[in-house]
Write a protein that holds these residues in place. Structure first.
Motif, short mmCIF file in Angstrom:
data_model
loop_
_atom_site.label_atom_id
_atom_site.label_comp_id
_atom_site.label_asym_id
_atom_site.label_seq_id
_atom_site.Cartn_x
_atom_site.Cartn_y
_atom_site.Cartn_z
N GLN A 244 -45.54 -93.07 8.59
CA GLN A 244 -46.77 -93.56 7.97
C GLN A 244 -47.84 -93.77 9.04
OE1 GLN A 244 -47.85 -94.65 4.69
NE2 GLN A 244 -49.74 -94.81 5.86
N MET A 245 -49.00 -93.20 8.83
CA MET A 245 -50.11 -93.36 9.77
C MET A 245 -50.85 -94.66 9.48
SD MET A 245 -51.49 -89.39 9.84
CE MET A 245 -52.01 -89.35 11.56
N LYS A 246 -51.49 -95.21 10.50
CA LYS A 246 -52.24 -96.46 10.36
C LYS A 246 -53.74 -96.16 10.36
CE LYS A 246 -48.74 -99.32 12.63
NZ LYS A 246 -48.46 -100.25 13.76
N PHE A 247 -54.47 -96.90 9.52
CA PHE A 247 -55.91 -96.69 9.42
C PHE A 247 -56.65 -97.60 10.39
CE2 PHE A 247 -60.07 -97.50 7.26
CZ PHE A 247 -60.57 -96.21 7.39
N TRP B 186 -57.04 -92.16 10.65
CA TRP B 186 -55.64 -92.53 10.51
C TRP B 186 -54.90 -92.02 11.75
CZ3 TRP B 186 -53.58 -95.01 6.09
CH2 TRP B 186 -54.49 -95.19 5.04
N ASN B 187 -54.01 -92.84 12.31
CA ASN B 187 -53.37 -92.43 13.56
C ASN B 187 -51.88 -92.75 13.56
OD1 ASN B 187 -52.84 -95.09 15.22
ND2 ASN B 187 -54.87 -95.33 14.29
N LEU B 188 -51.15 -91.96 14.32
CA LEU B 188 -49.71 -92.17 14.52
C LEU B 188 -49.37 -91.65 15.91
CD1 LEU B 188 -46.81 -92.82 13.38
CD2 LEU B 188 -46.68 -90.39 12.80
N THR B 189 -48.72 -92.49 16.71
CA THR B 189 -48.28 -92.08 18.05
C THR B 189 -46.76 -91.99 18.06
OG1 THR B 189 -50.19 -93.10 19.13
CG2 THR B 189 -48.27 -92.65 20.50
N ALA B 190 -46.25 -90.87 18.53
CA ALA B 190 -44.80 -90.65 18.56
C ALA B 190 -44.40 -90.04 19.90
CB ALA B 190 -44.38 -89.73 17.42
N ASP B 191 -43.24 -90.44 20.40
CA ASP B 191 -42.69 -89.88 21.63
C ASP B 191 -41.77 -88.73 21.23
OD1 ASP B 191 -41.83 -89.33 24.15
OD2 ASP B 191 -41.13 -91.36 24.61
N ALA C 204 -45.07 -80.13 25.03
CA ALA C 204 -44.28 -80.13 26.26
C ALA C 204 -43.34 -81.33 26.35
CB ALA C 204 -45.21 -80.12 27.47
N GLY C 205 -43.49 -82.27 25.42
CA GLY C 205 -42.65 -83.46 25.43
C GLY C 205 -43.41 -84.69 25.88
N GLY C 206 -43.08 -85.85 25.28
CA GLY C 206 -43.73 -87.09 25.65
C GLY C 206 -44.57 -87.65 24.51
N PRO C 207 -45.25 -88.78 24.75
CA PRO C 207 -46.06 -89.42 23.71
C PRO C 207 -47.20 -88.52 23.24
CG PRO C 207 -45.66 -90.93 25.53
CD PRO C 207 -45.21 -89.57 25.99
N LEU C 208 -47.42 -88.51 21.94
CA LEU C 208 -48.47 -87.69 21.34
C LEU C 208 -49.07 -88.47 20.18
CD1 LEU C 208 -49.79 -84.86 21.52
CD2 LEU C 208 -48.15 -84.10 19.79
N THR C 209 -50.39 -88.55 20.14
CA THR C 209 -51.08 -89.26 19.06
C THR C 209 -51.69 -88.26 18.10
OG1 THR C 209 -51.58 -91.19 20.43
CG2 THR C 209 -52.93 -90.87 18.47
N PHE C 210 -51.38 -88.42 16.81
CA PHE C 210 -51.94 -87.58 15.75
C PHE C 210 -53.07 -88.37 15.08
CE2 PHE C 210 -47.60 -86.29 16.36
CZ PHE C 210 -47.61 -84.91 16.25
#
Length: 280
Positions: A206-209, A216-221, A257-263
């Motif tokens: 779930q993305m946050k507003f 809307w954003n979501l950060t995932a490693d 390439a791997g690592g934290p990424l923010t959508f």
């Protein structure tokens, strides 16, 4: 300042076309979104308030350009193919030749016949400016139509305050346009994060507003690899967006390439970008 940003964004849209036109069409690798925007901003640098960094990590002027570039896609002048990069179409090349002046180019992009052209815009059809353009030069009306939405998106709302003695009351700012109840990043990122793939109701994805920039954003490693995804609204596939912000469009894809990424998802344009930019 808004007028300056409007004028600058118009020139940057023309620069986007020029940058893409300079690319070798036979090259195996297409220029990426980040490279195109960077080149356009080098030609027409950010100035003043345009340089302010929004919560999503992009400068205000860059955000305005990114949003406005969707108009180039709608005009049929460029294509955005996710990881494959951006490219100019035959209509886009012809538009640069037919309309060397920025004002005329913007009119053509909006489907307004430029003064003295006597023909339909490249890749579009002639239409009236309507009440919005009445009583003003066609170039001004067309430019405002193209850039206005981008400026609204790039404007970070402030938090109004009321003073009550020694205390200040903060009033949350309502979004400038309706937002969905929920946005989920559904795709092959799910399994990589220990949940189901392609689940439009996933609580973990779930993305946050963020009210400050209305994104809307979501950060995932994420582990290194290739991922495909779309954004699904309100817990189902009834409304979803893919490539170029198209409803029920093709899957978005990235090579990470791997690592934290923010959508980051923009409900005004239905576009998704990443920080750092990995070429959505």
């Amino acid at each position: 300042m808004a007028q300056n940003t409007m004028k600058n964004t118009a020139h940057r849209l023309k620069a986007v076309l020029e940058v893409l036109a300079a690319e070798d069409p036979s090259a195996k690798r297409r220029i990426s979104r980040g490279e195109v925007l960077a080149a356009a901003l080098t030609r027409v640098p950010l100035e003043g308030r345009e340089e302010e960094i929004l919560a999503g990590g992009a400068a205000r002027g860059e955000r305005a350009l990114s949003t406005a570039s969707a108009k180039l896609v709608k005009a049929g002048w460029i294509t955005k193919e996710g990881r494959a990069g951006w490219s100019i179409t035959a209509h886009g090349r012809q538009a640069l030749k037919d309309f060397p002046e920025t004002d005329a180019l913007l009119e053509a992009m909006e489907g307004v016949a430029p003064k003295g052209s006597g023909s339909s815009p490249a890749g579009g059809t002639v239409s009236g400016t309507g009440a919005k353009g009445a009583g003003r030069p066609a170039a001004d009306a067309a430019a405002e139509e193209v850039i206005e939405e981008a400026l609204l998106e790039a404007a970070a709302p402030e938090m109004p305050q009321e003073q009550h003695g020694a205390h200040r009351t903060m009033h949350p700012v309502q979004p400038s346009f309706p937002q969905p109840d929920a946005v989920v990043l559904a795709g092959t990122v799910g399994r990589a994060l220990g949940c189901a793939d392609w689940d439009p109701a996933s609580g973990d994805l779930q993305m946050k507003f963020d009210r400050s920039d209305e994104l809307w954003n979501l950060t995932a490693d994420l582990p290194a690899g290739h991922y495909e995804f779309k954004v699904a609204l309100n817990g189902s596939w009834d409304e979803n967006y893919g490539q170029d912000g198209h409803r029920d469009g093709a899957n978005l894809d990235i090579q990470h390439a791997g690592g934290p990424l923010t959508f980051l998802y923009d409900h005004a344009t239905h576009l998704v970008v990443t920080k750092p930019d990995v070429g959505v």
